[in-house]
Design an enzyme around this catalytic site. Structure first.
Site, PDB file in Angstrom:
ATOM      1  N   TRP A  44       0.763  -1.278  -0.026  1.00  0.00           N
ATOM      2  CA  TRP A  44       0.217  -0.359   0.102  1.00  0.00           C
ATOM      3  C   TRP A  44       0.772   1.249   0.279  1.00  0.00           C
ATOM      4  O   TRP A  44       1.976   1.255   0.635  1.00  0.00           O
ATOM      5  CB  TRP A  44      -0.821   0.015   1.007  1.00  0.00           C
ATOM      6  CG  TRP A  44      -1.340   1.476   1.478  1.00  0.00           C
ATOM      7  CD1 TRP A  44      -0.902   2.234   2.220  1.00  0.00           C
ATOM      8  CD2 TRP A  44      -2.815   1.764   0.900  1.00  0.00           C
ATOM      9  NE1 TRP A  44      -2.147   3.339   1.863  1.00  0.00           N
ATOM     10  CE2 TRP A  44      -2.907   3.715   1.809  1.00  0.00           C
ATOM     11  CE3 TRP A  44      -3.842   0.688   0.347  1.00  0.00           C
ATOM     12  CZ2 TRP A  44      -4.520   3.919   1.226  1.00  0.00           C
ATOM     13  CZ3 TRP A  44      -5.117   1.432  -0.277  1.00  0.00           C
ATOM     14  CH2 TRP A  44      -5.051   3.236   0.354  1.00  0.00           C
ATOM     15  N   MET A  45       0.454   2.208  -0.391  1.00  0.00           N
ATOM     16  CA  MET A  45       1.103   3.325  -0.770  1.00  0.00           C
ATOM     17  C   MET A  45      -0.129   4.832  -0.756  1.00  0.00           C
ATOM     18  O   MET A  45      -1.629   4.462  -1.576  1.00  0.00           O
ATOM     19  CB  MET A  45       1.656   3.631  -1.725  1.00  0.00           C
ATOM     20  CG  MET A  45       3.066   5.390  -1.776  1.00  0.00           C
ATOM     21  SD  MET A  45       3.592   5.617  -3.870  1.00  0.00           S
ATOM     22  CE  MET A  45       2.483   5.373  -4.570  1.00  0.00           C
ATOM     23  N   ASN A  46       0.419   5.655   0.406  1.00  0.00           N
ATOM     24  CA  ASN A  46      -1.021   7.279  -0.780  1.00  0.00           C
ATOM     25  C   ASN A  46      -0.449   7.823  -0.066  1.00  0.00           C
ATOM     26  O   ASN A  46       0.885   8.312  -0.977  1.00  0.00           O
ATOM     27  CB  ASN A  46      -1.833   6.587   0.543  1.00  0.00           C
ATOM     28  CG  ASN A  46      -1.934   6.915   2.506  1.00  0.00           C
ATOM     29  OD1 ASN A  46      -1.622   5.818   2.535  1.00  0.00           O
ATOM     30  ND2 ASN A  46      -2.482   7.599   2.772  1.00  0.00           N
ATOM     31  N   ASP A  47      -0.415   9.153   0.708  1.00  0.00           N
ATOM     32  CA  ASP A  47       0.639  11.078   0.186  1.00  0.00           C
ATOM     33  C   ASP A  47       1.705  10.707  -0.058  1.00  0.00           C
ATOM     34  O   ASP A  47       2.511   9.870   0.700  1.00  0.00           O
ATOM     35  CB  ASP A  47      -0.045  11.378   1.417  1.00  0.00           C
ATOM     36  CG  ASP A  47      -1.599  11.616   2.552  1.00  0.00           C
ATOM     37  OD1 ASP A  47      -2.756  10.612   1.543  1.00  0.00           O
ATOM     38  OD2 ASP A  47      -1.637  12.086   3.056  1.00  0.00           O
ATOM     39  N   ARG A 170      -3.562  17.765  11.793  1.00  0.00           N
ATOM     40  CA  ARG A 170      -2.782  17.109  11.056  1.00  0.00           C
ATOM     41  C   ARG A 170      -2.220  17.629   9.590  1.00  0.00           C
ATOM     42  O   ARG A 170      -2.407  19.091  10.055  1.00  0.00           O
ATOM     43  CB  ARG A 170      -2.766  15.534  10.705  1.00  0.00           C
ATOM     44  CG  ARG A 170      -4.712  15.905   9.458  1.00  0.00           C
ATOM     45  CD  ARG A 170      -4.897  14.675   9.159  1.00  0.00           C
ATOM     46  NE  ARG A 170      -6.238  14.394   8.852  1.00  0.00           N
ATOM     47  CZ  ARG A 170      -7.566  13.942   9.310  1.00  0.00           C
ATOM     48  NH1 ARG A 170      -7.412  14.268  10.421  1.00  0.00           N
ATOM     49  NH2 ARG A 170      -8.501  14.372   8.742  1.00  0.00           N
ATOM     50  N   GLU A 226      -7.124  18.666   5.051  1.00  0.00           N
ATOM     51  CA  GLU A 226      -5.712  18.605   5.451  1.00  0.00           C
ATOM     52  C   GLU A 226      -5.161  18.745   4.353  1.00  0.00           C
ATOM     53  O   GLU A 226      -5.246  19.749   3.540  1.00  0.00           O
ATOM     54  CB  GLU A 226      -6.161  17.050   4.548  1.00  0.00           C
ATOM     55  CG  GLU A 226      -6.739  16.066   5.616  1.00  0.00           C
ATOM     56  CD  GLU A 226      -7.974  14.728   5.535  1.00  0.00           C
ATOM     57  OE1 GLU A 226      -6.307  14.149   6.060  1.00  0.00           O
ATOM     58  OE2 GLU A 226      -8.757  13.784   4.511  1.00  0.00           O
TER      59      GLU A 226
END
Ligand SMILES: *[C@@H]1O[C@H](CO)[C@@H](O)[C@H](O)[C@H]1NC(C)=O
Ligand SMILES: *[C@@H]1O[C@H](CO)[C@@H](O)[C@H](O)[C@H]1NC(C)=O
Ligand SMILES: *[C@@H]1O[C@H](CO)[C@@H](O)[C@H](O)[C@H]1NC(C)=O
Ligand SMILES: *[C@@H]1O[C@H](CO)[C@@H](O)[C@H](O)[C@H]1NC(C)=O
Ligand SMILES: *[C@@H]1O[C@H](CO)[C@@H](O)[C@H](O)[C@H]1NC(C)=O
Ligand SMILES: *[C@@H]1O[C@H](CO)[C@@H](O)[C@H](O)[C@H]1NC(C)=O
Ligand SMILES: *[C@@H]1O[C@H](CO)[C@@H](O)[C@H](O)[C@H]1NC(C)=O
Ligand SMILES: *[C@@H]1O[C@H](CO)[C@@H](O)[C@H](O)[C@H]1NC(C)=O
Length: 560
Positions: A44-47, A170, A226
Site C-alpha cells: 500500500w502507498m498513499n500521500d 494533521r 488536510e
C-alpha cells in the site's frame, strides 16, 4: 564534492541493476502495474510526503504499509532519484515505534533550514490515539542518500491542546521564513465544529513551535482541511520560487485537501502581518472552484527544485478497484507523474505540465500532419501503444460561433460530461482521443473536448469518460470534467495524455486543466490496447498536429 559522490553511487548501482535484474516474467498477471509512474515494488502507498531536492538528490517519501496492500502500519517509504523518473527504493525512513507515533507515522513535510539542514515534521497517532506532530533529522547530513533518520528526543513537538480536536490536527506544511527570521508552518485542523482551519505556527529554530493567535485561514463552508501547502509563485514567468522567498512580482497559493479533491486559492501574502488577501474566489464546495486536477488526485505536496528553478508537484492517485483486487495485485496506490506548476499569464489560475525529464523515456514516435477531421471520424494512430504512451494532439475550430448553445456560464463540468458523453453528438465535439481501446472498441477511455456558446462567452469543456473503460464489474468508471479558460476564436485546443497501464493523466490547454483517471481494462491491455483520434461532432475540426510516443519503462528498483 558531496554532489559528485552521490552521482557516483547512483550510476554504480544502475550498472548493477541493469546487469542483474530482468523484467518480471509475470508481467501478464500484472496488467495494471505502471511503467513510468512511481510505485513501490509492492504493498500500500498513499500521500507523497516531504519531497525535496537536497545535495543533488531528489527525495520522495510516501505513506507506506510495509506489510500489505491495504492501509495500515503506516511508515514513511523513501526513494531517491537524480531525474524524477528513475528511482532507487531505500528502507523506510520512519516507522511507528515510539509512544508518540505508535499508531502510524502520517503525513508531513520537509524543510531545508538555512539551506543546509533538512528536517521532517510529521503527524503521528500517539499511544492515546491523539494526533501529534513530531520531528525527525538525518542521522548524517553528509550521506548523499539521507538513508537514516533519527526521531528527535523532544518529540512530540506539538500536541492537540486547548480548542484543537485531538483527531483533527494533521499534515504540517513545509516551513517558510518571514522577514522577522521566524519559520512558519501550517497545520490542517478543525478547531470549532464545522470550521475547517489552517493553523499557523511560528518557530525561531524549527524545533520549538508556538501557535499564532489567529488561524492563517478558515472556512465554515467546507469539511476539515488536510495537507495544506502554501508557496509563492512568480507573476512574471514559469520559474518556481523558494518557499521562503520574499520580494516583488509574486503571488501566493494556498492549497488544501478535502472532499477527495485538491482545492486552491491565489492571493497576496504580507509576511509582516501574515495576512493573505485573496485574488480568486474563496474555498467552497462548488464544482467550479479551482482544483489542481478534476479527476483522481489527492493529498498533494509541492517542493522547490533549486537545480531547475521550478516548483514540482506530486499527488497520490488512489485505486478504483476493490480490496480483493488489491490482494490479487499485491499493491495499491500510485504517485502522479511529477508536474511543474506555475501561475498562468492571466494570474487567475495555475498551470501544470509533466516535468521535462519525462522525455528521456520517449521511444518510437508517430507524427500525423495537419488534417481535417470530419464529423464521425475515427482514426487509428498506428504503431503506438494505447497503454504506455505520451500523446500530444492540437485542434482548432474554423467557426466557433456555430457551437452548441448552453444557457448558463455556471454549469457543473462533470455533470455536463456525464450527460453529453462521447456518444452524444454536438456541433463542435466531442473530439479527442480514445486510449486503452480494444480492437472492436468494446473497451475505450475517451478524453475529449466539446465547445459551447454560453450567454457571455465560449465554454471549452474537457472530459475524461471512463464509462466504457472496462468490461469488468466492480471497478470505478466515473466520468470527470473541467472547463478550460480558452477562447476558441483565437486559441488552439490542445491535449496531452500520459497513458500508463491503469492511469491516464490528461492536460488540457497546455496544462490549464488536468484530469487524472484510473482504469482497469480486461481486453485493452499491453499490445492489445490501441490509440485513436476521433471527432463525433457534426462540424469538422482541424487536427493541427498529433505526436505520440511509446514510452520506455522507468527504472524503479531497490537500492541494494
Ligand atoms: C501491521 O503489522 C503487524 C505486525 O507485523 C501485523 O500483524 C498486522 O497485520 C499489520 N496490519 C496491517 C493492517 O497491515
Ligand atoms: C557521513 O556520511 C559521509 C558520506 O557518506 C561519510 O563519509 C561519513 O563517514 C559519515 N559519517 C558518519 C558519522 O557515519
Ligand atoms: C472531533 O472530530 C471527530 C471527527 O470528525 C468528531 O467525530 C468529533 O465529534 C469531534 N469532537 C469534537 C469535540 O468536536
Ligand atoms: C519556545 O518558544 C517560546 C516562544 O518563543 C518560548 O517562550 C519558550 O521558552 C521556548 N521553549 C524552549 C524550550 O526553547
Ligand atoms: C519592491 O518594489 C518596491 C517599489 O518598487 C521597492 O521599493 C522594493 O525595494 C522592492 N522590494 C524588493 C525586495 O525587491
Ligand atoms: C451516453 O449518454 C446517453 C444519453 O444520455 C445514454 O443513453 C448512454 O447510455 C450514454 N452512454 C454511455 C456509454 O454512458
Ligand atoms: C460516436 O457516437 C456514436 C453514436 O452517436 C457511437 O455509437 C460511437 O461509439 C461514438 N464514437 C466514439 C468514438 O465513441
Ligand atoms: C468485441 O470483442 C469482444 C472480445 O473479443 C467480444 O466479446 C465482443 O462480443 C465484441 N463486440 C462486438 C460488438 O463485436
Amino acid at each position: 564534492m558531496v554532489k559528485e559522490m552521490a552521482g557516483w553511487v547512483l550510476s554504480f548501482c544502475i550498472l548493477l541493476v541493469v546487469n542483474g535484474v530482468g523484467v518480471h516474467a509475470s508481467e501478464d498477471l500484472q496488467p495494471y502495474r505502471t511503467a513510468f509512474h512511481f510505485q513501490p515494488l509492492k504493498n500500500w502507498m498513499n500521500d507523497p510526503n516531504g519531497p525535496m531536492y537536497f545535495n543533488g538528490v531528489y527525495h520522495l517519501f510516501y505513506q507506506y504499509n510495509p506489510g500489505g496492500p491495504l492501509w495500515g502500519n503506516i511508515s514513511w517509504g523513501h526513494s531517491i532519484s537524480h531525474d524524477l523518473v528513475n528511482w532507487f527504493i531505500l528502507e523506510p525512513a520512519l516507522s511507528p515505534k515510539e509512544p508518540y507515533d505508535i499508531g502510524g507515522c502520517f503525513t508531513g513535510s520537509s524543510t531545508i533550514l538555512h539551506g543546509s539542514k533538512p528536517i521532517i515534521l510529521y503527524t503521528a497517532q500517539d499511544a492515546d490515539g491523539a494526533q501529534v506532530q513530531n520531528l525527525a533529522l538525518p542521522k548524517n547530513r553528509s550521506d548523499p542518500l539521507l538513508k537514516d533518520w533519527i526521531k528527535w528526543s523532544g518529540n512530540p513537538v506539538l500536541t492537540p491542546v486547548n480548542d484543537i480536536n485531538t483527531s483533527q490536527f494533521r499534515d504540517p506544511s513545509t516551513a517558510w521564513k518571514g522577514p522577522d527570521g521566524k519559520w512558519r508552518i501550517l497545520i490542517g485542523s478543525e478547531i470549532i465544529k464545522g470550521q475547517a482551519t489552517a493553523l499557523l505556527y511560528y518557530s525561531t529554530d524549527g524545533f520549538n513551535w508556538t501557535r499564532s493567535d489567529k488561524p492563517f485561514k478558515f472556512s465554515r463552508e467546507t469539511n476539515m482541511w488536510e495537507c495544506p501547502d502554501f508557496y509563492p509563485v512568480s507573476n512574471i514567468g514559469k520559474d518556481g520560487i523558494d518557499t521562503s522567498f520574499q520580494g516583488n512580482n509574486t503571488m501566493h497559493v494556498l492549497k488544501v485537501s478535502f472532499n477527495s479533491h485538491e482545492y486552491y486559492v491565489i492571493g497576496m501574502y504580507d509576511p509582516q502581518t501574515d495576512q493573505f488577501l485573496l485574488a480568486t474566489n474563496d474555498f467552497s464546495v462548488s464544482n467550479t472552484q479551482l482544483q489542481y486536477d478534476y479527476g483522481r488526485f489527492y493529498a498533494s505536496k509541492s517542493f522547490y527544485d533549486g537545480a531547475k528553478k521550478r516548483r514540482v508537484l506530486w499527488a497520490w492517485v488512489n485505486e478504483g478497484d476493490s480490496p480483493s483486487d488489491a490482494f490479487k495485485k499485491g499493491w495499491s496506490g500510485l504517485q502522479s507523474f511529477p508536474r511543474s506548476i506555475w501561475l498562468s499569464d492571466t494570474r487567475k489560475q495555475l498551470v501544470q505540465w509533466p516535468v521535462e525529464e519525462i522525455k528521456k523515456l520517449r521511444a518510437k514516435q508517430v507524427n500525423m500532419v495537419s488534417r481535417e477531421l470530419k464529423g464521425g471520424s475515427l482514426l487509428e494512430v498506428p504503431g503506438i501503444s494505447g497503454s504506455q504512451a505520451d500523446i500530444e494532439v492540437v485542434f482548432s475550430l474554423s467557426n466557433p460561433s456555430d457551437a452548441e448553445l448552453i444557457n448558463s456560464d455556471l454549469s457543473d463540468p462533470q455533470h455536463l460530461c456525464e450527460q453529453k458523453n462521447v456518444s452524444t453528438s454536438g456541433s463542435y465535439g466531442p473530439f479527442g482521443v480514445l486510449v486503452f481501446a480494444s480492437k472492436n472498441l468494446t473497451e475505450q477511455t475517451a478524453v475529449f473536448f466539446r465547445v459551447f456558446k454560453g450567454p457571455n462567452k465560449f465554454q471549452v469543456l474537457m472530459c475524461s469518460d471512463q464509462s466504457r473503460s472496462s468490461i469488468a464489474q466492480g471497478v470505478d468508471k466515473s466520468t470527470y470534467g473541467a472547463f478550460l479558460d480558452l477562447d476558441p476564436l483565437h486559441d488552439k485546443i490542445s491535449l496531452r495524455s500520459l497513458v500508463d497501464h491503469s492511469i491516464v493523466e490528461s492536460f488540457g490547454g497546455e496544462g490549464l486543466a488536468c484530469i487524472t483517471a484510473r482504469v482497469y481494462p480486461k481486453l485493452a491491455i499491453h499490445e492489445h490496447a490501441k490509440l485513436y483520434v476521433f471527432n463525433n461532432g457534426s462540424k469538422s475540426v482541424t487536427m493541427l498536429s498529433l505526436n505520440a510516443w511509446n514510452m520506455n519503462k522507468a527504472q524503479i528498483v531497490p537500492m541494494d
